[in-house]
Write an enzyme that holds these catalytic residues in place. Structure first.
Site, PDB file in Angstrom:
ATOM      1  N   CYS A  65       0.776  -1.353  -0.144  1.00 15.02           N
ATOM      2  CA  CYS A  65       0.014  -0.003  -0.190  1.00 15.02           C
ATOM      3  C   CYS A  65       0.911   1.195   0.096  1.00 15.02           C
ATOM      4  CB  CYS A  65      -0.737   0.066   1.177  1.00 15.02           C
ATOM      5  SG  CYS A  65      -0.281   0.123   2.860  1.00 15.02           S
ATOM      6  N   HIS A  98      13.923 -16.071  11.926  1.00 13.20           N
ATOM      7  CA  HIS A  98      13.520 -16.155  13.480  1.00 13.20           C
ATOM      8  C   HIS A  98      12.025 -15.993  13.661  1.00 13.20           C
ATOM      9  CE1 HIS A  98      17.413 -14.533  14.897  1.00 13.20           C
ATOM     10  NE2 HIS A  98      17.782 -15.266  13.776  1.00 13.20           N
TER      11      HIS A  98
HETATM   12  C1  RB5 Z   1      -3.907   5.164   0.210  1.00 10.53           C
HETATM   13  O1  RB5 Z   1      -3.973   6.551  -0.061  1.00 10.53           O
HETATM   14  C2  RB5 Z   1      -3.188   4.972   1.599  1.00 10.53           C
HETATM   15  O2  RB5 Z   1      -3.863   5.438   2.730  1.00 10.53           O
HETATM   16  C3  RB5 Z   1      -2.846   3.625   1.599  1.00 10.53           C
HETATM   17  O3  RB5 Z   1      -2.074   2.877   0.549  1.00 10.53           O
HETATM   18  C4  RB5 Z   1      -1.796   2.943   2.789  1.00 10.53           C
HETATM   19  O4  RB5 Z   1      -0.860   3.747   2.963  1.00 10.53           O
HETATM   20  C5  RB5 Z   1      -2.581   2.612   3.933  1.00 10.53           C
HETATM   21  O5  RB5 Z   1      -1.798   2.287   4.776  1.00 10.53           O
END
Ligand code: RB5
Length: 149
Positions: A65, A98
């Site tokens: 993300c 680990h």
């Molecule tokens: C998306 O904008 C963002 O919030 C997501 O990719 C991430 O960073 C969340 O943890």
């Protein structure tokens, strides 16, 4: 190795880059999306990737993300998955050796493609040591996992 991948829009381009590199290196990537940089919710793609590792469809998972935080938080809630955000090469292999890390989470807005690839290579190349102290510690994590499932 069969590797499940999942990301939101924040990690889409890095997921594509890592997928190509993993495939070229001989791994089988099972891609749970997202498939564009249009806004997407990371749980929708990370949960199926983590479940694929949990049920044995995949050997390891790579989830992404923007920060790596949401992906790790999500994946780690799946029974039998051990996931954390990793942005350095040492942790990428040590956490497998680990702690039995089986799903690595990366923040595509935090690290670049070359470091991400070094991290993923270290992750997929590492194995759990099986040493008694690590088996004992991971067993305690697994017991907590069973209690909350
Ligand atoms: C998306 O904008 C963002 O919030 C997501 O990719 C991430 O960073 C969340 O943890």
């Amino acid at each position: 190795m069969r590797i499940a991948m999942g990301t939101d829009h924040g990690g889409f381009h890095l997921k594509e880059d890592l997928k190509a590199r993993l495939t070229a290196a001989g791994h089988e990537v099972i891609d749970f999306g997202t498939d564009s940089d249009a806004a997407a919710d990371y749980p929708d793609h990370v949960i199926p990737a983590a479940r694929a590792v949990a049920d044995g469809t995949a050997d390891r998972g790579v989830v992404l993300c923007g920060s790596g935080a949401g992906a790790a938080i999500t994946a780690d809630k799946v029974f039998r998955v051990r996931s954390t955000t990793v942005h350095d090469v040492y942790t990428a292999h040590q956490a497998v050796e680990h702690d039995g890390l089986n799903v690595i989470a990366l923040g595509a807005r935090v690290i670049g493609a070359e470091l991400a690839w070094e991290i993923v290579k270290a992750f997929v190349g590492a194995e759990f040591t099986g040493e008694e102290r690590h088996v004992r510690r991971v067993g305690k994590i697994d017991e907590l996992d069973r209690l909350r499932s």
